[in-house]
Every structure is written in structure tokens, then in C-alpha cells.
Design a protein around this motif. Sequence first.
Motif, PDB file in Angstrom:
ATOM      1  N   ILE A   1       0.843  -1.203   0.000  1.00  0.00           N
ATOM      2  CA  ILE A   1       0.000   0.000   0.000  1.00  0.00           C
ATOM      3  C   ILE A   1       0.876   1.250   0.000  1.00  0.00           C
ATOM      4  CG2 ILE A   1      -1.647   1.358   1.364  1.00  0.00           C
ATOM      5  CD1 ILE A   1      -2.924  -0.961  -0.085  1.00  0.00           C
ATOM      6  N   GLU A   2       1.957   1.214   0.777  1.00  0.00           N
ATOM      7  CA  GLU A   2       2.892   2.348   0.796  1.00  0.00           C
ATOM      8  C   GLU A   2       3.503   2.570  -0.582  1.00  0.00           C
ATOM      9  OE1 GLU A   2       5.844   1.939   3.825  1.00  0.00           O
ATOM     10  OE2 GLU A   2       4.375   1.836   5.452  1.00  0.00           O
ATOM     11  N   LYS A   3       3.832   1.476  -1.263  1.00  0.00           N
ATOM     12  CA  LYS A   3       4.387   1.597  -2.622  1.00  0.00           C
ATOM     13  C   LYS A   3       3.352   2.187  -3.574  1.00  0.00           C
ATOM     14  CE  LYS A   3       6.816  -0.910  -6.262  1.00  0.00           C
ATOM     15  NZ  LYS A   3       7.388  -2.208  -6.709  1.00  0.00           N
ATOM     16  N   ALA A   4       2.114   1.717  -3.447  1.00  0.00           N
ATOM     17  CA  ALA A   4       1.044   2.246  -4.299  1.00  0.00           C
ATOM     18  C   ALA A   4       0.834   3.741  -4.040  1.00  0.00           C
ATOM     19  CB  ALA A   4      -0.251   1.475  -4.059  1.00  0.00           C
ATOM     20  N   LEU A   5       0.923   4.137  -2.781  1.00  0.00           N
ATOM     21  CA  LEU A   5       0.739   5.555  -2.419  1.00  0.00           C
ATOM     22  C   LEU A   5       1.898   6.426  -2.900  1.00  0.00           C
ATOM     23  CD1 LEU A   5      -0.848   5.191   1.117  1.00  0.00           C
ATOM     24  CD2 LEU A   5      -1.873   6.359  -0.849  1.00  0.00           C
ATOM     25  N   SER A   6       3.058   5.824  -3.084  1.00  0.00           N
ATOM     26  CA  SER A   6       4.174   6.591  -3.653  1.00  0.00           C
ATOM     27  C   SER A   6       3.900   6.940  -5.108  1.00  0.00           C
ATOM     28  CB  SER A   6       5.484   5.799  -3.534  1.00  0.00           C
ATOM     29  OG  SER A   6       5.479   4.687  -4.421  1.00  0.00           O
ATOM     30  N   ILE A   7       3.049   6.123  -5.743  1.00  0.00           N
ATOM     31  CA  ILE A   7       2.645   6.383  -7.130  1.00  0.00           C
ATOM     32  C   ILE A   7       1.416   7.274  -7.170  1.00  0.00           C
ATOM     33  CG2 ILE A   7       1.849   5.286  -9.278  1.00  0.00           C
ATOM     34  CD1 ILE A   7       3.373   2.734  -8.330  1.00  0.00           C
TER      35      ILE A   7
ATOM     36  N   LEU B   1      -6.838   3.986  -0.423  1.00  0.00           N
ATOM     37  CA  LEU B   1      -5.624   3.307   0.027  1.00  0.00           C
ATOM     38  C   LEU B   1      -5.236   3.761   1.431  1.00  0.00           C
ATOM     39  CD1 LEU B   1      -3.316   3.267  -3.138  1.00  0.00           C
ATOM     40  CD2 LEU B   1      -4.814   1.491  -2.273  1.00  0.00           C
ATOM     41  N   ILE B   2      -5.349   5.064   1.682  1.00  0.00           N
ATOM     42  CA  ILE B   2      -4.996   5.599   2.999  1.00  0.00           C
ATOM     43  C   ILE B   2      -5.949   5.040   4.061  1.00  0.00           C
ATOM     44  CG2 ILE B   2      -4.783   7.708   4.369  1.00  0.00           C
ATOM     45  CD1 ILE B   2      -4.092   9.138   1.687  1.00  0.00           C
TER      46      ILE B   2
ATOM     47  N   ASN C   1      -7.496   2.180   3.886  1.00  0.00           N
ATOM     48  CA  ASN C   1      -7.125   0.780   4.074  1.00  0.00           C
ATOM     49  C   ASN C   1      -5.899   0.639   4.969  1.00  0.00           C
ATOM     50  OD1 ASN C   1      -9.242  -0.035   2.490  1.00  0.00           O
ATOM     51  ND2 ASN C   1      -8.021  -0.381   0.651  1.00  0.00           N
ATOM     52  N   GLN C   2      -4.958   1.576   4.814  1.00  0.00           N
ATOM     53  CA  GLN C   2      -3.810   1.597   5.718  1.00  0.00           C
ATOM     54  C   GLN C   2      -4.279   1.710   7.167  1.00  0.00           C
ATOM     55  OE1 GLN C   2      -1.357   4.865   4.125  1.00  0.00           O
ATOM     56  NE2 GLN C   2       0.390   3.482   4.289  1.00  0.00           N
ATOM     57  N   GLY C   3      -5.223   2.638   7.377  1.00  0.00           N
ATOM     58  CA  GLY C   3      -5.748   2.855   8.715  1.00  0.00           C
ATOM     59  C   GLY C   3      -6.466   1.639   9.264  1.00  0.00           C
ATOM     60  N   ILE C   4      -7.254   0.984   8.424  1.00  0.00           N
ATOM     61  CA  ILE C   4      -8.033  -0.177   8.873  1.00  0.00           C
ATOM     62  C   ILE C   4      -7.118  -1.315   9.307  1.00  0.00           C
ATOM     63  CG2 ILE C   4      -9.593  -2.007   8.088  1.00  0.00           C
ATOM     64  CD1 ILE C   4     -10.975   0.166   6.340  1.00  0.00           C
ATOM     65  N   VAL C   5      -6.082  -1.602   8.502  1.00  0.00           N
ATOM     66  CA  VAL C   5      -5.162  -2.688   8.845  1.00  0.00           C
ATOM     67  C   VAL C   5      -4.336  -2.318  10.074  1.00  0.00           C
ATOM     68  CG1 VAL C   5      -3.200  -4.061   8.049  1.00  0.00           C
ATOM     69  CG2 VAL C   5      -5.071  -3.561   6.481  1.00  0.00           C
TER      70      VAL C   5
ATOM     71  N   LYS D   1      -5.766  11.918   7.741  1.00  0.00           N
ATOM     72  CA  LYS D   1      -5.088  12.279   6.488  1.00  0.00           C
ATOM     73  C   LYS D   1      -6.039  12.116   5.304  1.00  0.00           C
ATOM     74  CE  LYS D   1      -1.057  11.093   3.654  1.00  0.00           C
ATOM     75  NZ  LYS D   1       0.114  10.179   3.510  1.00  0.00           N
ATOM     76  N   ALA D   2      -6.795  11.014   5.305  1.00  0.00           N
ATOM     77  CA  ALA D   2      -7.770  10.773   4.223  1.00  0.00           C
ATOM     78  C   ALA D   2      -8.832  11.863   4.214  1.00  0.00           C
ATOM     79  CB  ALA D   2      -8.415   9.402   4.398  1.00  0.00           C
ATOM     80  N   ILE D   3      -9.272  12.284   5.396  1.00  0.00           N
ATOM     81  CA  ILE D   3     -10.297  13.342   5.498  1.00  0.00           C
ATOM     82  C   ILE D   3      -9.751  14.676   4.990  1.00  0.00           C
ATOM     83  CG2 ILE D   3     -11.657  14.717   7.142  1.00  0.00           C
ATOM     84  CD1 ILE D   3     -11.828  12.073   8.828  1.00  0.00           C
ATOM     85  N   GLU D   4      -8.482  14.939   5.250  1.00  0.00           N
ATOM     86  CA  GLU D   4      -7.867  16.182   4.757  1.00  0.00           C
ATOM     87  C   GLU D   4      -7.871  16.234   3.234  1.00  0.00           C
ATOM     88  OE1 GLU D   4      -4.059  16.046   6.587  1.00  0.00           O
ATOM     89  OE2 GLU D   4      -4.757  16.837   8.521  1.00  0.00           O
ATOM     90  N   ILE D   5      -7.673  15.065   2.617  1.00  0.00           N
ATOM     91  CA  ILE D   5      -7.690  15.008   1.144  1.00  0.00           C
ATOM     92  C   ILE D   5      -9.118  15.082   0.624  1.00  0.00           C
ATOM     93  CG2 ILE D   5      -7.150  13.565  -0.863  1.00  0.00           C
ATOM     94  CD1 ILE D   5      -4.846  12.366   0.835  1.00  0.00           C
ATOM     95  N   ASN D   6     -10.031  14.346   1.287  1.00  0.00           N
ATOM     96  CA  ASN D   6     -11.442  14.342   0.877  1.00  0.00           C
ATOM     97  C   ASN D   6     -12.338  14.432   2.107  1.00  0.00           C
ATOM     98  OD1 ASN D   6     -13.946  14.036  -0.270  1.00  0.00           O
ATOM     99  ND2 ASN D   6     -13.684  11.877  -0.815  1.00  0.00           N
ATOM    100  N   PRO D   7     -12.705  15.647   2.492  1.00  0.00           N
ATOM    101  CA  PRO D   7     -13.539  15.833   3.691  1.00  0.00           C
ATOM    102  C   PRO D   7     -14.881  15.114   3.610  1.00  0.00           C
ATOM    103  CG  PRO D   7     -12.602  17.919   2.950  1.00  0.00           C
ATOM    104  CD  PRO D   7     -12.340  16.925   1.861  1.00  0.00           C
ATOM    105  N   ASN D   8     -15.331  14.800   2.404  1.00  0.00           N
ATOM    106  CA  ASN D   8     -16.642  14.179   2.232  1.00  0.00           C
ATOM    107  C   ASN D   8     -16.576  12.655   2.109  1.00  0.00           C
ATOM    108  OD1 ASN D   8     -18.242  16.559   2.278  1.00  0.00           O
ATOM    109  ND2 ASN D   8     -17.526  17.031   0.212  1.00  0.00           N
TER     110      ASN D   8
END
Length: 439
Positions: A286-292, A299-300, A302-306, A322-329
Motif C-alpha cells: 500500500i505504501e508503494k502504491a501511495l508513492s505512485i 488506500l490511505i 485501508n492503511q488505517g483499517i489494517v 489524512k484521508a479526510i484532509e484530502i477528501n472531507p466528504n
Amino acid sequence: MKNILLIILSIFFFQFSFSQKKELKIADKQIKAGEYDEALITLTAIKNLVDNSSDDKIQAKYYYLKGMARYQNGSGSFENKSLSIKDFNETKKLEEKSGSKIYSSKIADVFSNMFNEFVTNGNSSIEAKLYEKSYKNYEAAYRVSSKDTLYLRNAAIVANEGKFYDIALNYYLELVDLGFTGISMSYKAVDKETGELQTFQDKNQRDIAVDFIKSHTNPSDELSESVEANMLRTIAAIYKEKGELDIALNYVNRAKVLNREDINIILLESVIRYDMGDEESYLLLIEKALSIDPNNVELIINQGIVTRSQGNNIKALEFFIKAIEINPNSRKANLMAAVTILEDEEAINEQMNSLAEVMRTDKDFEKYDNFKDQKKKLYRKSIPYLDKVLEIDPYDIDSAKTLKNIYQYLDDSDNVKKYESIISEIERVISTSNEVLNL
């Protein structure tokens, strides 16, 4: 005696051959008369004789006539036409062996008509979302013209989209065995009248339009990209759906050799690793995917859930925020943030319950009040996220009930009434909807 035996055998083989030719002539006349079922009966009656014949020409004619009886001059059913392809191909194989082209040239015209029909039916069926009919027609087009592997790939894609996974898997595996990559050259030129770039069937047609007809200009050749990695990823995804994780991972590794930075391959591997119970590898992927794709909210989350499942709620909450900062909704991110915050309530309750059993001194009561304050802080911290969930999904009754309970604990009667009213309205809407559905 030997000569007599040879004469007898000669007579036998002459009669054997004469009988075959006679029945084939009868079947030929029946086909020309449109008596297709009768022709198939005639041909079936001599099948064993023909199969045991050493005469390739007789066998070639037999399978040609059988194919024509099924093709029915173009009016045969899809199933019959599909069967006729096998008969016609058998005829072509026999004529290649004997060096004859008597029937192969006739079959070429039939195949051309069938190919166009199958492609047209495949296209129209996919537009109508008739996936099974579409993939069957695309496959049939490929069986008629095996050089057109694109249609076998179309069949695979459509079967997969229609959730006919086993069928799709067989097509994809066949494509892999064939070494299909999807790389092809497109021949293009600009239509002088419309100014649009047009793709031609082949280089010859494009060159005629440009050099002789003069209807097009600016010719160009375009090489398409390989789809091999995508095919291997799709095969892996199907095996993953079938629960065959080791095989799925094998095809993911093969796809990675071709394109290690493809985010879809990385994500598929992450899911497979997670299903295999390898959470550490999952998080690394997931970290690798987020680097892309650094702003991928799902993805973020899912990181939190795991991370939360591993018992690290503090780090998990950071991911959700962090996910909320990107998409508050993001409903999921807000809900997971609230759930993660409120999860600490259980530990506080346990300590409060234990203390309540032994409270005697002023210090015990002071400790109990401190736990109550901690619980209130926890509740207040969760409120904005629960409110946002309710704003995004006004019918989320669980969030509304949780908010009501929180305000009851905080002794905020105005907000308790507010959420009681909201809960009543949600229940009314749900009840009305159920009544409508039951009418």
C-alpha cells in the motif's frame, strides 16, 4: 488362391468406395434442396465408413458437406454454425495434406460471411449488455479466423465483465499459450473532408486512400502497447476470486516482470497478500502504491483499517484524518475516525466499573471523575466526525443514535432533543419506503 483373394479385396474396396460416393452425392443433393436435417442423417449413416477410409478426398468432401448441412446457407443456428467451423477446418486440414483446394476455396467465402456475422453480433450484444451471447460470438469469430486473436481477447474481456470467470480464464490462458501480446500496427491518415484521423484495416487500404484516391493525407503508423501484463493481472484476479491464492500470486509475479510499477498490479498483490494473512506485506505494498498515487483516499483508509486491526489506534487515526484532509466528504474515513476514537471508551469503562466496586475515599471519587472527564473528551472528539457522516448520509440512523447517546452523557438536553427528532424522521422515511416496496 492369392490372386483370388486380391480380386475379392479389390471388389470389396470398390463397393466400399462406391457406397461412400453414392451417399455423399445424395447428401450433396439434399443440401442443395435445403433438406439439411435429411443430409445430416445421410452423412451420419456413413460416418464410420468415411473415418475408416484412406481416401483424403472422400473425407474432405464428407466434412465439407457436413459443415454445409449445419451452416444451412447462412440460416443455421449459432450452435450449428459453431459446429460447422470444426467440420470446415477438418476439410481444410485434409486438403492441405492432399494438396487439393477444391473445397477450401468455397469454405473461404463461407468463413468470410460467418466472420462478419459473428463480429457484428458480438458488437451489438455487448452494447445490449448480453455478455454471454457477445463472448460466444467473439470466440466464434476467432475460431473462423485464428489470425484475428484480438477477438479471442474480446471474448475474454466480455466474459470477465459478465462474471463468467471460468470461461474468461480459459480464454486468457489460451491467449497466454499463444504468446498474444496485443501489440499491433495501426495505419492512419487524416480525412481531407472531415479533418478527422481515420484508422484503416491495413497499410494497403491506407496507401490507396492517400496516394491514389487522394481522399486522405498525413499518413502515420502507430504501434499499440502490449497488454500482456494486464492479461496476467486479470488471470491473477480471477484465480484470487476462485480462492486459489498461490496460483494468483504466481501470475502477479509474472505480470510484475513486465511492469513492476503498475499500480493495479501492486494493489492486486496487496489484496492477495492480505487474504493470505500477510498484513506486513500488505502495508508495504500500500505504501508503494501511495508513492505512485499519494492522494488515493481509499488506500490511505485501508492503511488505517489494517493498522487499527494490529492494535495501533493512534497511527490508524492519523491515516483516517489524512484521508479526510484530502477528501472531507469521505463517509468511510469520517466513520472510521469516529469508530477508532470511541474504541478507547471500552478501556475507560472497564476502569470505571472496577473502581465503582471499591470506591471508598475522596481520592477514589476523584479518580472516577477523572475517568468521566476522559470519556467526555473522547465523546467530544468523535462528534465532528459523526456529524459529518450524518451530513454525508442523512439516513445513517446508527450515527444519529450514537450522537444522541453521547449528548445524553454530556447532559446536553437540547442536542438530545435534536437527535431524537432526527432519528424519528429517519425511522419515518424508512418505514414509508418499506411500505412502498411491499405494495
